[in-house]
Design a protein around this motif. Structure first.
Motif, PDB file in Angstrom:
ATOM      1  N   LEU A  41       0.836  -1.203   0.000  1.00 34.28           N
ATOM      2  CA  LEU A  41       0.000   0.000   0.000  1.00 34.28           C
ATOM      3  C   LEU A  41       0.869   1.250   0.000  1.00 34.28           C
ATOM      4  O   LEU A  41       2.065   1.182   0.294  1.00 34.28           O
ATOM      5  CB  LEU A  41      -0.883  -0.037   1.243  1.00 34.28           C
ATOM      6  N   PRO A  42       0.263   2.392  -0.324  1.00 36.48           N
ATOM      7  CA  PRO A  42       1.075   3.612  -0.322  1.00 36.48           C
ATOM      8  C   PRO A  42       1.688   3.850   1.056  1.00 36.48           C
ATOM      9  O   PRO A  42       1.066   3.539   2.084  1.00 36.48           O
ATOM     10  CB  PRO A  42       0.056   4.704  -0.638  1.00 36.48           C
ATOM     11  N   THR A  43       2.869   4.386   1.053  1.00 39.85           N
ATOM     12  CA  THR A  43       3.525   4.641   2.340  1.00 39.85           C
ATOM     13  C   THR A  43       3.206   6.062   2.799  1.00 39.85           C
ATOM     14  O   THR A  43       2.713   6.868   2.023  1.00 39.85           O
ATOM     15  CB  THR A  43       5.049   4.524   2.182  1.00 39.85           C
TER      16      THR A  43
ATOM     17  N   ALA B 193       4.376  -1.730   3.526  1.00 40.74           N
ATOM     18  CA  ALA B 193       3.360  -0.804   4.028  1.00 40.74           C
ATOM     19  C   ALA B 193       2.027  -1.513   3.961  1.00 40.74           C
ATOM     20  O   ALA B 193       1.626  -1.988   2.901  1.00 40.74           O
ATOM     21  CB  ALA B 193       3.338   0.457   3.180  1.00 40.74           C
ATOM     22  N   ALA B 194       1.380  -1.638   5.096  1.00 47.59           N
ATOM     23  CA  ALA B 194       0.104  -2.338   5.138  1.00 47.59           C
ATOM     24  C   ALA B 194      -1.002  -1.345   5.467  1.00 47.59           C
ATOM     25  O   ALA B 194      -0.772  -0.135   5.478  1.00 47.59           O
ATOM     26  CB  ALA B 194       0.173  -3.467   6.146  1.00 47.59           C
TER      27      ALA B 194
ATOM     28  N   GLN C 137       3.276   0.943   8.641  1.00 47.19           N
ATOM     29  CA  GLN C 137       4.356   0.520   7.757  1.00 47.19           C
ATOM     30  C   GLN C 137       5.517   0.004   8.598  1.00 47.19           C
ATOM     31  O   GLN C 137       5.675   0.364   9.758  1.00 47.19           O
ATOM     32  CB  GLN C 137       4.758   1.616   6.782  1.00 47.19           C
ATOM     33  N   VAL C 138       6.311  -0.861   7.957  1.00 51.88           N
ATOM     34  CA  VAL C 138       7.303  -1.609   8.724  1.00 51.88           C
ATOM     35  C   VAL C 138       8.719  -1.283   8.247  1.00 51.88           C
ATOM     36  O   VAL C 138       8.985  -1.253   7.046  1.00 51.88           O
ATOM     37  CB  VAL C 138       7.020  -3.127   8.590  1.00 51.88           C
TER      38      VAL C 138
ATOM     39  N   VAL D  24       5.133   0.960  12.479  1.00 56.94           N
ATOM     40  CA  VAL D  24       4.691   2.286  12.925  1.00 56.94           C
ATOM     41  C   VAL D  24       3.308   2.563  12.328  1.00 56.94           C
ATOM     42  O   VAL D  24       3.086   2.347  11.135  1.00 56.94           O
ATOM     43  CB  VAL D  24       5.652   3.392  12.429  1.00 56.94           C
ATOM     44  N   GLN D  25       2.434   3.037  13.173  1.00 46.95           N
ATOM     45  CA  GLN D  25       1.059   3.247  12.711  1.00 46.95           C
ATOM     46  C   GLN D  25       0.913   4.477  11.829  1.00 46.95           C
ATOM     47  O   GLN D  25       1.617   5.467  12.022  1.00 46.95           O
ATOM     48  CB  GLN D  25       0.175   3.412  13.943  1.00 46.95           C
ATOM     49  N   ARG D  26      -0.011   4.406  10.905  1.00 45.42           N
ATOM     50  CA  ARG D  26      -0.277   5.562  10.042  1.00 45.42           C
ATOM     51  C   ARG D  26      -0.807   6.715  10.888  1.00 45.42           C
ATOM     52  O   ARG D  26      -1.589   6.490  11.830  1.00 45.42           O
ATOM     53  CB  ARG D  26      -1.339   5.205   8.997  1.00 45.42           C
ATOM     54  N   PRO D  27      -0.427   7.932  10.539  1.00 47.68           N
ATOM     55  CA  PRO D  27      -0.903   9.062  11.331  1.00 47.68           C
ATOM     56  C   PRO D  27      -2.420   9.276  11.158  1.00 47.68           C
ATOM     57  O   PRO D  27      -2.954   8.976  10.094  1.00 47.68           O
ATOM     58  CB  PRO D  27      -0.124  10.262  10.762  1.00 47.68           C
TER      59      PRO D  27
END
Ligand SMILES: Nc1ncnc2c1ncn2[C@@H]1O[C@H](COP(=O)(O)OP(=O)(O)OP(=O)(O)O)[C@@H](O)[C@H]1O
Length: 798
Positions: free
Chosen positions: A277-279, A311-312, A316-317, A333-336
């Motif tokens: 997925l988009p980062t 990126a999930a 993203q990892v 790290v979680q998406r903002p």
């Protein structure tokens, strides 16, 4: 000094995710007084939650913190300077996935920045590796061998120091995550009913995006191009779901594992939603790590990839190396602003579900309840501390299997939005060509997945509810690694037994029992009469089961049951959908390699083993019911169960039939005893008469004339049909005996209860061709013979 700054009392502190630089911790965790500043905390409570305004040292900083009710009282507030997003970006830069080595941190207080004297950094379920080094955080790392041996460092309570440290490290991680929000539809309503502009804007965006897709599909259908454009439309749908953000990506992920709902082109496209997925900007990710963990990046990692490795949907990892130990880790790290984004979508979707429930008569399930269940799971996934705990629990339950791998968790680097795990080297199960090129066997890996899933679903009931191929890795040593423990589910115990019983009834075409199972499975209310279902089940399954059950694929069974049950007021609890999904995913993966792979055939040994060995009364009764039909013992059923059960890796033949044998001598076993007695007569007859018949046949032709003019039947008086039946039974019993005898761990003395029953004084009424008492004695003696210490090969009674 820090203690003097405390406000109220509680064992928990508060961290504010949206402030990132504010964090509260319990007294015990405070060490570096220099960054603990005077603070006061005003709270007001509304609907079980509190909203606080935090004021720190002259500089008024108003931060709205959403706290869970249980963390209302706060003990201390740690205030740090907000980490500059730019500075983090400058230090690590954007990039192309290369690893940047971070220079040695010269901030000597880095290690204890969060105030905790960190003594343990990780909790690894398997703890098979680890290095001994002295971290700059005051961390004392031990050698793996010491950990494995659990060396004499048990505390008074019996818990090892290490375990204690793990618990503390986890507690500190929990403190960093007290700001997580739970799904609450009422609160969502309150929140968004006051923001109509936002709601309208989002509704328009969703409707126009999905409307455009629906229009394209409609045009394709009208112009007869549905098939030709299928791939193009699937790609379009994937892009549109990605554009709409995490909630829709999650929905797409769900669809990508439902071959019953989506054509293959869609399944393949949507599968890309799993981790390509988009980062989001690396700078934001690095700033989030620092803010959440309260330490500069370079104090924690000696290197970290400058862009994510994956990126999930929710995060993203990055791949990184721990500064303190040199261990390679995955940092998720979680998406903002993700909660804000999913909250609004769930609010809207819930409104839509309300309309469906009200007006769409064709839809019989409560779609609002289904959405709530889904939303609750997505919210749970937003708490990475919970995900870490899930991973640990999963490791404890299933990680002992030699072919299963679960990443360890490094609690010192975990918060609600940051999860640091052991890095797992491996290839995704979806990349089958690469797996085969490595010399690994896909079918074996899928089988590991199936066996592990069955144990998850039906043994402990705690299962990975999101086992898509992106979350399953084949490791170089042929293990199957599970990733992503955000979405876990549980199967209630009654349902676990009922499922096992149901599968066994299905395989044995016991349609009466199958129909009754729907009560235990909670599909049907006890008031619904199941008798009309029986012929329908028979109709459907007699046809599809024409060959052997093991040739049936999962989808056929599920569809068949659906078609039958559809006409009745049935309700399928949510966890069944998840169970079916996990097995369907695995079956789908195997089908790429072996089009004949059947998940039921691969699972049946497990079901058979459970039925033969489980002491649960429900399963024991199911076994008795299966074996004694209408008063006769069904040896072919037992043989089939034994043949299948011994294929299971955990099969131990000394446990076989134990539940039934236990009951045999027990107070509730009268009925069973009389059945066993009757059967013993039949079997002893078959063994003795059959042996006599066979012996007669082995006598050379000319000599047979000496035996009652060449006709053994005149001695034993038996019809030809009976003779055939007897010989068949004898053969079957001997085969079964051979199966038992040649199985690992079989101890013949476990069958002693049968001898006991035959010896009992009440076992008088023995009918049959051979007189009762003799028959009983012979049966007991024959068994006694069998129960002698095991010879190297299976005995033949002939
Ligand atoms: N411990 C690990 N070792 C190696 N790679 C990992 C690890 N954890 C995650 N990854 C990589 O990152 C990807 C995304 O991770 P994960 O599935 O945990 O994220 P997510 O946001 O929860 O995803 P999902 O959208 O499936 O919910 C994985 O598919 C895998 O490629």
């Amino acid at each position: 000094m820090a203690n003097a700054l405390l406000t109220t009392s509680s064992s928990l502190g508060v961290a504010c995710s949206n402030t990132m630089h504010l964090q509260t911790v319990p007294v015990s965790a405070i060490a570096g007084g220099d960054f603990v500043r005077r603070s006061s905390f005003n709270s007001s409570f509304a609907r079980g939650r509190s909203y606080g305004v935090l004021i720190s040292r002259g500089r008024l900083r108003q931060e709205k913190c959403e706290l869970r009710a249980r963390t209302r009282s706060v003990r201390a507030v740690l205030v740090r300077d907000p980490p500059a997003v730019e500075s983090a970006a400058g230090r690590f830069g954007g990039g192309n996935g290369s690893v940047r080595t971070v220079g040695r941190d010269d901030d000597s207080s880095a290690g204890s920045r969060n105030g905790a004297a960190v003594s343990t950094e990780r909790t690894r379920g398997n703890r098979s590796s680890g290095s001994s080094s002295s971290g700059r955080d005051g961390v004392e790392f031990r050698k793996a061998s010491e950990i494995m041996a659990g060396r004499g460092d048990k505390g008074k309570s019996g818990t090892s120091v290490r375990e204690q440290e793990d618990v503390e490290a986890e507690a500190r991680a929990a403190l960093r995550a007290t700001n997580v929000v739970e799904y609450d539809p009422v609160r969502l309503y309150e929140r968004y009913s006051k923001q109509p502009a936002k709601v309208v804007a989002r509704t328009v965006k969703i409707l126009t995006t999905l409307g455009a897709f629906a229009t394209d599909v409609l045009i394709d259908q009208r112009t007869g191009k549905l098939e030709v454009n299928m791939r193009k439309r699937a790609k379009e749908l994937r892009e549109k779901l990605t554009y709409l953000g995490p909630t829709f990506v999650k929905i797409g992920q769900g669809l990508s594992t439902r071959p019953d709902l989506c054509p293959p082109a869609y399944l393949e496209e949507l599968a890309e939603l799993q981790d390509a997925l988009p980062t989001f900007p690396d700078a934001e990710a690095f700033a989030c790590i620092e803010a959440e963990l309260g330490r500069p990046l370079e104090s924690m990692f000696s290197s970290i990839t400058s862009s994510p490795v994956a990126a999930a949907s929710l995060g993203q990892v990055y791949k990184a190396t721990l500064k303190s130990t040199g261990e390679v880790v995955a940092v998720k790290v979680q998406r903002p602003y993700i909660e804000e984004s999913v909250a609004l979508d769930f609010f809207l979707l819930r409104g839509l579900c309300g309309l469906v429930n009200k007006y769409a008569d064709l839809v019989t399930s409560d779609v609002t309840a289904l959405l709530d269940e889904f939303a609750r799971r997505v919210y749970q996934e937003l708490n990475y501390v919970q995900e870490g705990r899930n991973a640990i629990r999963f490791q404890k339950l299933y990680g002992d299997r030699p072919d299963v791998k679960v990443p360890g968790i490094y609690w010192e680097y975990v918060s609600a939005k940051v999860l640091t795990m052991e890095w797992i080297e491996g290839i995704k199960l979806s990349e089958q060509a690469r797996i085969t090129a490595q010399g690994l066997d896909i079918i074996k890996l899928v089988d590991i997945g199936i066996q592990c899933s069955l144990r998850q679903l039906l043994e402990h009931g705690y299962f990975h509810a999101d086992p898509h191929p992106g979350n399953l890795l084949a490791t170089p040593d042929g293990k199957l690694a599970f990733l992503d423990f955000g979405m876990m589910s549980e199967t209630p115990q009654t349902a676990r037994f009922a499922i096992i019983g149901h599968v066994v009834h299905l395989v044995n075409r016991d349609y009466d029992a199958m129909a009754r199972d729907y009560y235990a499975l909670d599909f049907l209310d006890a008031k619904v009469d199941v008798s009309p279902i029986v012929p329908e089940l028979k109709n459907f399954f007699d046809d599809v089961l024409e060959a052997t059950v093991s040739e049936l694929n999962f989808k056929t069974i599920v569809d068949g049951l659906g078609a039958v049950l559809y006409k009745y007021p049935f309700n399928v609890p949510a966890y069944y959908a998840l169970i079916l999904r996990s097995l369907t995913v695995l079956e789908g993966l195997a089908l790429y390699t072996d089009p004949n792979f059947k998940v039921l055939a691969a699972s049946y040994p497990y079901f058979a083993k459970r039925l033969l060995t489980d002491k649960n009364p429900y399963l024991r009764d199911a076994l008795i019911e299966l074996l004694f039909k209408d008063g006769t013992f069904r040896w072919n059923r037992l043989e089939n169960l034994l043949v299948q059960g011994r294929k299971d890796s955990d099969y131990n033949s000394s446990d076989v039939m134990q539940p039934v044998l236990d009951l045999l001598l027990g107070p509730g076993g009268e009925e069973l005893r009389s059945l066993v007695e009757k059967e013993a007569v039949r079997v002893s007859e078959a063994l003795l008469v059959g042996t006599a018949l066979q012996s007669f046949k082995s006598v050379p032709e000319p000599l047979r004339a000496f035996i009652d003019r060449g006709n053994v039947n005149s001695v034993i008086r038996i019809k030809e049909s009976e003779e055939a039946e007897m010989l068949a039974l004898r053969e079957q019993v001997l085969r079964i005996w051979g199966l038992l005898r040649n199985s690992r761990g079989f101890d013949p003395s476990v069958l002693q209860p049968i001898v006991e029953v035959l010896r009992r004084s009440e076992a008088q009424a023995m009918g049959g061709r051979i007189a009762g008492n003799i028959s009983r004695r012979l049966a007991a003696r024959a068994l006694q013979q069998l129960l002698k210490p095991a010879p190297t090969t299976a005995p033949t009674l002939s």
